[in-house]
Every structure is written in structure tokens, then in C-alpha cells.
Design an enzyme around this catalytic site. Sequence first.
Site, PDB file in Angstrom:
ATOM      1  N   PHE A  57       5.122 -14.170  -6.714  1.00  0.00           N
ATOM      2  CA  PHE A  57       3.843 -13.609  -6.257  1.00  0.00           C
ATOM      3  C   PHE A  57       2.664 -14.014  -7.134  1.00  0.00           C
ATOM      4  O   PHE A  57       1.512 -13.672  -6.842  1.00  0.00           O
ATOM      5  CB  PHE A  57       3.934 -12.073  -6.182  1.00  0.00           C
ATOM      6  CG  PHE A  57       4.277 -11.403  -7.489  1.00  0.00           C
ATOM      7  CD1 PHE A  57       3.308 -11.137  -8.445  1.00  0.00           C
ATOM      8  CD2 PHE A  57       5.588 -11.030  -7.758  1.00  0.00           C
ATOM      9  CE1 PHE A  57       3.622 -10.521  -9.644  1.00  0.00           C
ATOM     10  CE2 PHE A  57       5.917 -10.402  -8.959  1.00  0.00           C
ATOM     11  CZ  PHE A  57       4.928 -10.150  -9.899  1.00  0.00           C
ATOM     12  N   ARG A  85      -0.928   5.378 -16.461  1.00  0.00           N
ATOM     13  CA  ARG A  85       0.096   4.789 -15.575  1.00  0.00           C
ATOM     14  C   ARG A  85       0.616   5.839 -14.581  1.00  0.00           C
ATOM     15  O   ARG A  85       0.897   5.534 -13.427  1.00  0.00           O
ATOM     16  CB  ARG A  85       1.264   4.235 -16.397  1.00  0.00           C
ATOM     17  CG  ARG A  85       0.928   3.007 -17.218  1.00  0.00           C
ATOM     18  CD  ARG A  85       0.965   1.727 -16.412  1.00  0.00           C
ATOM     19  NE  ARG A  85       2.291   1.364 -15.978  1.00  0.00           N
ATOM     20  CZ  ARG A  85       2.597   0.191 -15.427  1.00  0.00           C
ATOM     21  NH1 ARG A  85       1.647  -0.725 -15.244  1.00  0.00           N
ATOM     22  NH2 ARG A  85       3.809  -0.082 -15.047  1.00  0.00           N
ATOM     23  N   THR A  91       4.197   0.844  -8.746  1.00  0.00           N
ATOM     24  CA  THR A  91       3.641  -0.443  -8.314  1.00  0.00           C
ATOM     25  C   THR A  91       3.617  -0.566  -6.787  1.00  0.00           C
ATOM     26  O   THR A  91       2.636  -1.033  -6.212  1.00  0.00           O
ATOM     27  CB  THR A  91       4.469  -1.601  -8.918  1.00  0.00           C
ATOM     28  OG1 THR A  91       4.547  -1.409 -10.336  1.00  0.00           O
ATOM     29  CG2 THR A  91       3.844  -2.948  -8.615  1.00  0.00           C
ATOM     30  N   ARG A 102      -2.425   5.143  -6.307  1.00  0.00           N
ATOM     31  CA  ARG A 102      -1.775   4.242  -5.345  1.00  0.00           C
ATOM     32  C   ARG A 102      -1.094   5.019  -4.218  1.00  0.00           C
ATOM     33  O   ARG A 102      -1.127   4.613  -3.053  1.00  0.00           O
ATOM     34  CB  ARG A 102      -0.761   3.355  -6.064  1.00  0.00           C
ATOM     35  CG  ARG A 102      -1.402   2.260  -6.914  1.00  0.00           C
ATOM     36  CD  ARG A 102      -0.372   1.602  -7.808  1.00  0.00           C
ATOM     37  NE  ARG A 102      -0.869   0.434  -8.516  1.00  0.00           N
ATOM     38  CZ  ARG A 102      -0.227  -0.136  -9.529  1.00  0.00           C
ATOM     39  NH1 ARG A 102       0.938   0.349  -9.944  1.00  0.00           N
ATOM     40  NH2 ARG A 102      -0.735  -1.198 -10.140  1.00  0.00           N
ATOM     41  N   ASN A 112      -2.674  -2.915  -4.255  1.00  0.00           N
ATOM     42  CA  ASN A 112      -2.411  -1.588  -4.815  1.00  0.00           C
ATOM     43  C   ASN A 112      -3.532  -1.071  -5.722  1.00  0.00           C
ATOM     44  O   ASN A 112      -3.318  -0.225  -6.578  1.00  0.00           O
ATOM     45  CB  ASN A 112      -1.036  -1.553  -5.498  1.00  0.00           C
ATOM     46  CG  ASN A 112      -0.941  -2.515  -6.661  1.00  0.00           C
ATOM     47  OD1 ASN A 112      -1.932  -3.148  -7.026  1.00  0.00           O
ATOM     48  ND2 ASN A 112       0.235  -2.609  -7.262  1.00  0.00           N
ATOM     49  N   HIS A 115      -5.047  -1.768 -11.806  1.00  0.00           N
ATOM     50  CA  HIS A 115      -4.126  -2.184 -12.878  1.00  0.00           C
ATOM     51  C   HIS A 115      -4.291  -1.235 -14.057  1.00  0.00           C
ATOM     52  O   HIS A 115      -5.403  -0.856 -14.397  1.00  0.00           O
ATOM     53  CB  HIS A 115      -4.459  -3.609 -13.351  1.00  0.00           C
ATOM     54  CG  HIS A 115      -3.820  -3.939 -14.660  1.00  0.00           C
ATOM     55  ND1 HIS A 115      -2.535  -4.427 -14.748  1.00  0.00           N
ATOM     56  CD2 HIS A 115      -4.241  -3.793 -15.951  1.00  0.00           C
ATOM     57  CE1 HIS A 115      -2.206  -4.590 -16.026  1.00  0.00           C
ATOM     58  NE2 HIS A 115      -3.227  -4.208 -16.770  1.00  0.00           N
TER      59      HIS A 115
HETATM   60  N1  UDP Z   1       2.842  -7.726  -7.346  1.00  0.00           N
HETATM   61  C1  UDP Z   1       2.976  -8.270  -6.099  1.00  0.00           C
HETATM   62  N2  UDP Z   1       4.234  -8.399  -5.561  1.00  0.00           N
HETATM   63  C2  UDP Z   1       5.350  -8.010  -6.225  1.00  0.00           C
HETATM   64  C3  UDP Z   1       5.200  -7.436  -7.505  1.00  0.00           C
HETATM   65  C4  UDP Z   1       3.935  -7.305  -8.027  1.00  0.00           C
HETATM   66  O1  UDP Z   1       1.985  -8.629  -5.473  1.00  0.00           O
HETATM   67  O2  UDP Z   1       6.453  -8.158  -5.687  1.00  0.00           O
HETATM   68  C5  UDP Z   1       1.511  -7.567  -7.923  1.00  0.00           C
HETATM   69  C6  UDP Z   1       1.007  -6.128  -7.790  1.00  0.00           C
HETATM   70  O3  UDP Z   1      -0.359  -6.172  -7.444  1.00  0.00           O
HETATM   71  C7  UDP Z   1       1.211  -5.579  -9.175  1.00  0.00           C
HETATM   72  C8  UDP Z   1       0.978  -6.810 -10.040  1.00  0.00           C
HETATM   73  O4  UDP Z   1       1.542  -7.875  -9.294  1.00  0.00           O
HETATM   74  O5  UDP Z   1       0.294  -4.524  -9.451  1.00  0.00           O
HETATM   75  C9  UDP Z   1       1.626  -6.779 -11.399  1.00  0.00           C
HETATM   76  O6  UDP Z   1       2.979  -6.440 -11.266  1.00  0.00           O
HETATM   77  P1  UDP Z   1       3.649  -5.362 -12.227  1.00  0.00           P
HETATM   78  O7  UDP Z   1       5.108  -5.373 -11.975  1.00  0.00           O
HETATM   79  O8  UDP Z   1       3.170  -5.609 -13.630  1.00  0.00           O
HETATM   80  O9  UDP Z   1       3.060  -3.976 -11.660  1.00  0.00           O
HETATM   81  P2  UDP Z   1       1.985  -2.937 -12.262  1.00  0.00           P
HETATM   82  O10 UDP Z   1       2.116  -2.992 -13.759  1.00  0.00           O
HETATM   83  O11 UDP Z   1       0.645  -3.344 -11.759  1.00  0.00           O
HETATM   84  O12 UDP Z   1       2.411  -1.608 -11.697  1.00  0.00           O
HETATM   85 MG    MG Z   2       2.157  -4.563 -15.082  1.00  0.00          MG
END
Ligand code: UDP
Ligand code: MG
Length: 149
Positions: A57, A85, A91, A102, A112, A115
Amino acid sequence: MERTFVMIKPDGVQRGLVGEIIQRLEKKGFTLVGLKMMAVSRQLAEEHYAVHRERPFFQGLVEFIVSAPVVATVWEGEGVVASARKLIGATNPLTAEPGTIRGDYSISIGRNLIHGSDAIETAEREIKLWFKDEELTPWEPAQKSWLCE
Ligand code: UDP
Ligand code: MG
């Protein structure tokens, strides 16, 4: 004092949720010490998400982050990294609890809204990446003694 980095992503800005998101962190009792709206360069977006470079992604995520303005913020307070968080939620917005940002306002993992740094060390790295020292303004909230013993 502990700090975290929170970015309202392009979808949060476009959907008019900047005020709502900032208000949730403010009302919780955290202190806003950095705030700027900006168009993100590809280099900054790639550096910010460098940990995900090999993930399928990644390119789409970078394209999304550079596609429209974001609001970058820094928040201060005891336990702010983990607490932000929690306020943000999981996520995947479909599994994020109602009551989280979210969980309340989004339905798609790629849209979502927001960040938040995932650990104290990550927060330090991200704050340095997004803000110059002089762009941060520490201040003492007048309500401090009503928030903490
Ligand atoms: N993301 C995505 N597809 C996925 C996983 C993540 O588009 O399968 C994007 C999503 O916007 C996410 C960001 O990548 O917020 C960063 O991923 P992370 O696992 O770090 O999630 P976060 O820390 O934002 O909860
Ligand atoms: Mg992250």
C-alpha cells in the site's frame, strides 16, 4: 514532557473534520504546541512512512498524502502518545471502536483521517521530521491544576 505527532490527513481536511479532531484532543486535556496546514512533499511523505516502504500500500499511501493539504500538529501531556492512539482508534475504521475518531467518522483503511505516532521514540522522530524547533510553542495551560493533581 511527553509529546506526540498527529497529522490530519487529506481526507480529514477535505471532509471538514479539522476542528472536530483538534477539539477531541483539546477536550481530553492535551496541550497543542504545534499546528500548521501544509502541502506535503513526496520526499517528506516517503520519509514519514519509510517503515512501510516495502508494503503493497506504500505508493498509494504516499500518493494520497501528497494529493491535498494536511494539518500537522504536536501535542503535549503525560501519556499523550498512547492516549492519542486510543482516541484515534484502530487502523481499520470498520473495526475501530465507536467513540474513536476513526470509528466515528471513517469506513476505509486508506481513508482513515488521521495519523498518530505509535511510540515515544517514533513521536520524537516524526516531530523532528515535520517541525522546526522554532515552530513549536510550549505554553502553560491556565487550567493545568484542574487537570492534574
Ligand atoms: N494503510 C493502508 N492499507 C493497509 C494498511 C495501512 O492504506 O493495508 C495505510 C493507512 O492509512 C494507515 C497507514 O497506512 O493509517 C499506516 O499504517 P499503520 O499500520 O502504521 O497504521 P496507523 O499507525 O496509521 O494506525
Ligand atoms: Mg503507524
